[in-house]
Design a protein around this motif. Structure first.
Motif, mmCIF file in Angstrom:
data_model
loop_
_atom_site.group_PDB
_atom_site.id
_atom_site.type_symbol
_atom_site.label_atom_id
_atom_site.label_comp_id
_atom_site.label_asym_id
_atom_site.label_seq_id
_atom_site.Cartn_x
_atom_site.Cartn_y
_atom_site.Cartn_z
ATOM 1 N N LEU A 101 0.843 -1.192 0.000
ATOM 2 C CA LEU A 101 0.000 0.000 0.000
ATOM 3 C C LEU A 101 0.882 1.247 0.000
ATOM 4 O O LEU A 101 1.601 1.521 0.974
ATOM 5 N N ALA A 105 -2.114 5.941 -5.512
ATOM 6 C CA ALA A 105 -2.771 4.768 -6.095
ATOM 7 C C ALA A 105 -1.877 4.107 -7.142
ATOM 8 O O ALA A 105 -1.860 2.872 -7.260
ATOM 9 N N HIS A 108 0.611 1.439 -5.702
ATOM 10 C CA HIS A 108 0.155 0.229 -5.013
ATOM 11 C C HIS A 108 0.621 -0.990 -5.803
ATOM 12 O O HIS A 108 0.654 -0.977 -7.038
ATOM 13 N N SER A 109 0.969 -2.050 -5.090
ATOM 14 C CA SER A 109 1.499 -3.214 -5.767
ATOM 15 C C SER A 109 1.253 -4.467 -4.923
ATOM 16 O O SER A 109 0.538 -4.432 -3.911
ATOM 17 N N PRO A 179 6.682 -0.019 -0.376
ATOM 18 C CA PRO A 179 6.212 0.848 -1.462
ATOM 19 C C PRO A 179 7.350 1.678 -2.048
ATOM 20 O O PRO A 179 8.362 1.946 -1.388
ATOM 21 N N THR A 192 1.088 3.881 4.881
ATOM 22 C CA THR A 192 1.776 3.159 3.820
ATOM 23 C C THR A 192 2.574 2.018 4.416
ATOM 24 O O THR A 192 3.068 2.105 5.553
#
Length: 223
Positions: A101, A105, A108-109, A179, A192
């Motif tokens: 997260l 956007a 995001h992965s 991230p 995150t």
């Protein structure tokens, strides 16, 4: 002549990704590890000029993959229809290890490990190899189970097909870590990080018609 197995598979045009090449690996142990840790693969092939992908059980035996299915299945019925031509397939296995997260956007992965095997699949018609392959598929799901169950009879074998795929043209791709936010997003007030994804086993649930006194075998997880 050396008989030593190379540590890496050879990259090919089909196994070198066009993006994020640094995530790809051809390490033999890494490939085997990803394949051995899953139960279900997805088998892709062309049927009547259109792509088809089917989930199915499989097992690795050395440098071969054995895929199980019904004799009524189109790919298993088509494989090896011509003496020297197998069925072109693409077999994939994927593990999800975490949800990544990010603050944005776009970034995001998912942390993952995946193996992709290209090649030609052939039917397994030899009785001894078929028996070995079916035992391997059962034991791949639950090690030790093939010796603790009735083997398929003649009628059941007639309804069961097995195809063989050599592990030659293959790669592993993976992502790990947190991230990758843009520098200008680092001050944004959004949580995150990574949400780990794990799998586990519950306690064995006996069948309704299990005879009294039969306890779960020791090779099953306790839950």
């Amino acid at each position: 002549m050396s008989t030593t197995t190379p540590a890496d598979y050879l990259p090919t045009d089909r196994t070198v990704p066009t993006r994020s090449r640094e995530r790809a690996s051809y390490d033999r142990e890494a490939v085997h590890s990803v394949l051995d840790a899953a139960y279900v693969c997805h088998l892709g092939f062309i049927r009547d000029g259109r792509p088809v992908v089917l989930p199915t059980l499989y097992a690795r035996v050395g440098e071969l993959l054995y895929v199980h299915g019904s004799t009524g299945s189109r790919p298993l019925r088509t494989a090896g229809r011509e003496a020297d031509a197998g069925l072109p397939v693409c077999l994939t296995v994927t593990h999800v290890d975490g949800l990544v997260l990010a603050r944005s956007a776009f970034h995001h992965s998912i942390n993952y490990r995946s193996a992709v095997v290209h090649g030609d699949a052939y039917p397994v018609t030899d009785h001894d190899e078929r028996t070995m392959a079916l035992d391997a598929i059962v034991d791949h799901v639950v090690p030790g189970r093939s010796a603790d169950s009735r083997r398929a009879n003649t009628k059941e074998l007639a309804q069961t097909a097995v195809i063989r795929l050599a592990i030659e043209e293959v790669s592993v791709k993976s992502r790990a870590g947190g991230p990758n936010d843009e520098p200008e997003d680092l001050r944004l007030p959004h949580w995150t990080g990574v949400v780990p994804v794990t799998s586990g086993y519950g306690a064995p649930v006996p069948a309704d018609d299990l005879a009294p006194g039969i306890e779960p075998p020791g090779y099953l997880p306790a839950g």
